[in-house]
Design a protein around this motif. Structure first.
Motif, PDB file in Angstrom:
ATOM      1  N   LYS A  93      23.086 -55.253 -11.232  1.00  0.00           N
ATOM      2  CA  LYS A  93      22.970 -56.609 -10.714  1.00  0.00           C
ATOM      3  C   LYS A  93      22.592 -56.545  -9.235  1.00  0.00           C
ATOM      4  CE  LYS A  93      27.891 -57.377  -9.666  1.00  0.00           C
ATOM      5  NZ  LYS A  93      29.043 -58.278  -9.902  1.00  0.00           N
ATOM      6  N   LEU A  94      22.018 -57.628  -8.757  1.00  0.00           N
ATOM      7  CA  LEU A  94      21.642 -57.763  -7.363  1.00  0.00           C
ATOM      8  C   LEU A  94      22.555 -58.797  -6.720  1.00  0.00           C
ATOM      9  CD1 LEU A  94      19.444 -56.943  -5.180  1.00  0.00           C
ATOM     10  CD2 LEU A  94      18.397 -59.136  -5.720  1.00  0.00           C
ATOM     11  N   THR A  95      23.175 -58.413  -5.620  1.00  0.00           N
ATOM     12  CA  THR A  95      24.029 -59.328  -4.885  1.00  0.00           C
ATOM     13  C   THR A  95      23.444 -59.584  -3.499  1.00  0.00           C
ATOM     14  OG1 THR A  95      25.423 -57.597  -3.907  1.00  0.00           O
ATOM     15  CG2 THR A  95      26.045 -58.421  -6.093  1.00  0.00           C
ATOM     16  N   ALA A  96      23.913 -60.628  -2.850  1.00  0.00           N
ATOM     17  CA  ALA A  96      23.451 -60.959  -1.505  1.00  0.00           C
ATOM     18  C   ALA A  96      24.618 -61.477  -0.677  1.00  0.00           C
ATOM     19  CB  ALA A  96      22.344 -62.003  -1.559  1.00  0.00           C
ATOM     20  N   GLN A  97      24.555 -61.192   0.609  1.00  0.00           N
ATOM     21  CA  GLN A  97      25.527 -61.735   1.556  1.00  0.00           C
ATOM     22  C   GLN A  97      24.795 -62.060   2.846  1.00  0.00           C
ATOM     23  OE1 GLN A  97      29.149 -59.527   1.871  1.00  0.00           O
ATOM     24  NE2 GLN A  97      30.027 -60.825   3.450  1.00  0.00           N
ATOM     25  N   ASN A 129      11.195 -58.792 -17.908  1.00  0.00           N
ATOM     26  CA  ASN A 129      12.474 -59.338 -18.367  1.00  0.00           C
ATOM     27  C   ASN A 129      13.642 -58.417 -18.029  1.00  0.00           C
ATOM     28  OD1 ASN A 129      11.230 -61.641 -19.660  1.00  0.00           O
ATOM     29  ND2 ASN A 129      10.528 -60.219 -21.233  1.00  0.00           N
ATOM     30  N   ALA A 130      13.441 -57.524 -17.067  1.00  0.00           N
ATOM     31  CA  ALA A 130      14.498 -56.574 -16.717  1.00  0.00           C
ATOM     32  C   ALA A 130      15.721 -57.264 -16.136  1.00  0.00           C
ATOM     33  CB  ALA A 130      13.970 -55.528 -15.742  1.00  0.00           C
ATOM     34  N   GLY A 131      15.509 -58.383 -15.448  1.00  0.00           N
ATOM     35  CA  GLY A 131      16.631 -59.102 -14.854  1.00  0.00           C
ATOM     36  C   GLY A 131      16.420 -60.603 -14.925  1.00  0.00           C
ATOM     37  N   LEU A 154      23.089 -62.715  -7.574  1.00  0.00           N
ATOM     38  CA  LEU A 154      21.798 -63.401  -7.704  1.00  0.00           C
ATOM     39  C   LEU A 154      21.117 -63.093  -9.027  1.00  0.00           C
ATOM     40  CD1 LEU A 154      20.070 -62.872  -4.216  1.00  0.00           C
ATOM     41  CD2 LEU A 154      21.240 -64.902  -5.041  1.00  0.00           C
ATOM     42  N   LEU A 155      21.072 -61.809  -9.360  1.00  0.00           N
ATOM     43  CA  LEU A 155      20.338 -61.335 -10.526  1.00  0.00           C
ATOM     44  C   LEU A 155      21.241 -60.485 -11.398  1.00  0.00           C
ATOM     45  CD1 LEU A 155      16.901 -59.996  -9.196  1.00  0.00           C
ATOM     46  CD2 LEU A 155      17.161 -61.573 -11.108  1.00  0.00           C
ATOM     47  N   ILE A 156      21.111 -60.646 -12.696  1.00  0.00           N
ATOM     48  CA  ILE A 156      21.788 -59.771 -13.647  1.00  0.00           C
ATOM     49  C   ILE A 156      20.713 -58.955 -14.366  1.00  0.00           C
ATOM     50  CG2 ILE A 156      23.169 -59.645 -15.751  1.00  0.00           C
ATOM     51  CD1 ILE A 156      24.787 -60.410 -13.341  1.00  0.00           C
ATOM     52  N   GLY A 157      20.827 -57.631 -14.316  1.00  0.00           N
ATOM     53  CA  GLY A 157      19.865 -56.757 -14.977  1.00  0.00           C
ATOM     54  C   GLY A 157      20.398 -56.267 -16.305  1.00  0.00           C
ATOM     55  N   ASN A 158      19.537 -56.301 -17.345  1.00  0.00           N
ATOM     56  CA  ASN A 158      19.967 -55.905 -18.680  1.00  0.00           C
ATOM     57  C   ASN A 158      19.171 -54.743 -19.252  1.00  0.00           C
ATOM     58  OD1 ASN A 158      17.543 -57.171 -19.272  1.00  0.00           O
ATOM     59  ND2 ASN A 158      18.530 -59.068 -19.915  1.00  0.00           N
ATOM     60  N   THR A 159      18.286 -54.162 -18.437  1.00  0.00           N
ATOM     61  CA  THR A 159      17.528 -52.987 -18.880  1.00  0.00           C
ATOM     62  C   THR A 159      16.890 -52.339 -17.659  1.00  0.00           C
ATOM     63  OG1 THR A 159      15.808 -52.190 -20.404  1.00  0.00           O
ATOM     64  CG2 THR A 159      15.365 -54.249 -19.260  1.00  0.00           C
ATOM     65  N   GLN A 160      16.357 -51.142 -17.833  1.00  0.00           N
ATOM     66  CA  GLN A 160      15.692 -50.474 -16.718  1.00  0.00           C
ATOM     67  C   GLN A 160      14.400 -51.214 -16.366  1.00  0.00           C
ATOM     68  OE1 GLN A 160      14.891 -46.464 -17.927  1.00  0.00           O
ATOM     69  NE2 GLN A 160      13.888 -47.050 -19.821  1.00  0.00           N
ATOM     70  N   THR A 161      14.001 -51.111 -15.114  1.00  0.00           N
ATOM     71  CA  THR A 161      12.866 -51.907 -14.645  1.00  0.00           C
ATOM     72  C   THR A 161      11.530 -51.366 -15.139  1.00  0.00           C
ATOM     73  OG1 THR A 161      12.929 -50.630 -12.582  1.00  0.00           O
ATOM     74  CG2 THR A 161      14.037 -52.759 -12.596  1.00  0.00           C
ATOM     75  N   TRP A 173       7.844 -51.760 -10.297  1.00  0.00           N
ATOM     76  CA  TRP A 173       8.819 -52.576  -9.569  1.00  0.00           C
ATOM     77  C   TRP A 173       9.093 -53.913 -10.240  1.00  0.00           C
ATOM     78  CZ3 TRP A 173       5.934 -56.836  -8.577  1.00  0.00           C
ATOM     79  CH2 TRP A 173       4.561 -56.663  -8.378  1.00  0.00           C
ATOM     80  N   PHE A 174      10.310 -54.381 -10.029  1.00  0.00           N
ATOM     81  CA  PHE A 174      10.730 -55.729 -10.420  1.00  0.00           C
ATOM     82  C   PHE A 174      10.991 -56.473  -9.115  1.00  0.00           C
ATOM     83  CE2 PHE A 174      13.878 -58.953 -11.601  1.00  0.00           C
ATOM     84  CZ  PHE A 174      13.314 -59.474 -12.755  1.00  0.00           C
ATOM     85  N   GLN A 175      10.244 -57.528  -8.881  1.00  0.00           N
ATOM     86  CA  GLN A 175      10.256 -58.177  -7.555  1.00  0.00           C
ATOM     87  C   GLN A 175      10.996 -59.506  -7.557  1.00  0.00           C
ATOM     88  OE1 GLN A 175       6.756 -57.924  -4.996  1.00  0.00           O
ATOM     89  NE2 GLN A 175       6.796 -60.137  -4.727  1.00  0.00           N
ATOM     90  N   LEU A 176      11.742 -59.720  -6.480  1.00  0.00           N
ATOM     91  CA  LEU A 176      12.389 -60.998  -6.230  1.00  0.00           C
ATOM     92  C   LEU A 176      11.776 -61.590  -4.966  1.00  0.00           C
ATOM     93  CD1 LEU A 176      14.787 -63.003  -6.877  1.00  0.00           C
ATOM     94  CD2 LEU A 176      16.048 -61.736  -5.129  1.00  0.00           C
ATOM     95  N   THR A 177      11.190 -62.775  -5.108  1.00  0.00           N
ATOM     96  CA  THR A 177      10.575 -63.459  -3.962  1.00  0.00           C
ATOM     97  C   THR A 177      11.380 -64.711  -3.643  1.00  0.00           C
ATOM     98  OG1 THR A 177       8.375 -62.674  -4.591  1.00  0.00           O
ATOM     99  CG2 THR A 177       8.472 -64.551  -3.089  1.00  0.00           C
TER     100      THR A 177
END
Length: 204
Positions: A93-97, A129-131, A154-161, A173-177
């Motif tokens: 998963k991707l977190t942010a602070q 659909n990786a996340g 922010l993001l939940i990942g359910n498989t490798q990218t 890459w799996f990108q978040l913009t």
């Protein structure tokens, strides 16, 4: 050569041949056990800035600085940042602070007045659909939703990218913009307001 000498010679020869083939078999088994054809490195969590998309090792945290320079007579002010994720884990998963750097009293900007819209995309060798974005970040929300007190998911990942081999590590890459904006109605002073968002990849 006597019969006894001949027999002794044959026994020694047979023992030597048996030892020789036995050694080869041991070596073959040893090679198969310790030198596999394909070596898979597990547990990588790699994150990069999309503007400088070089493989950055295994540090799973990246800081992104968001800046706003308001002008009283301007229209909506907008900006953009993007990060790229590479991992061969099936659960991540991707977190942010957030950490504000500016004094809000200078520009009267409140993070809750800054709109944020997150979108995802993937490289040609990556899984789109990786996340998946989770609420409230799956639609337009405010920067105030990213906490300054604790990590925010922010993001939940359910498989490798990656879904295909990419020897040069360029297109997996799996990108978040993130697109952010603020209306002039929400600030009254001229100055620069900025904040740091620390994105971290986590393996739950």
């Amino acid at each position: 050569m006597s019969l006894k000498t001949t027999t002794r010679f044959l026994v020694i020869l047979l023992l030597f041949i048996s030892f020789l083939f036995g050694t080869f078999n041991l070596r073959a088994k040893s090679s198969q056990a310790t030198i596999p054809i394909n070596i898979t490195v597990s547990g990588k969590l790699i994150i990069t800035d999309a503007e400088n998309d070089n493989r950055s090792g295994t540090d799973p945290t990246l800081n992104v600085v968001l800046k706003l320079t308001p002008e009283l007579n301007s229209s909506v002010i907008s900006g953009r940042s993007a990060i790229r994720i590479r991992t061969n884990l099936n659960n991540w998963k991707l977190t942010a602070q957030r950490r504000d750097l500016s004094n809000p009293s200078i520009t009267n900007i409140d993070p809750k007045d800054v709109s944020v819209n997150f979108t995802t995309q993937a490289g040609s060798k990556a899984n789109p659909n990786a996340g998946r974005l989770i609420s409230p970040f799956d639609s337009t929300t405010s920067l105030g939703q990213i906490s300054t007190n604790a990590s925010t998911d922010l993001l939940i990942g359910n498989t490798q990218t990656s879904i295909d081999k990419d020897p040069e590590n360029k297109n997996n890459w799996f990108q978040l913009t993130s697109d952010y904006s603020i209306s002039p109605d929400f600030f009254y002073g001229i100055g620069e307001w900025d904040t740091i968002i620390s994105y971290s990849l986590v393996s739950p």
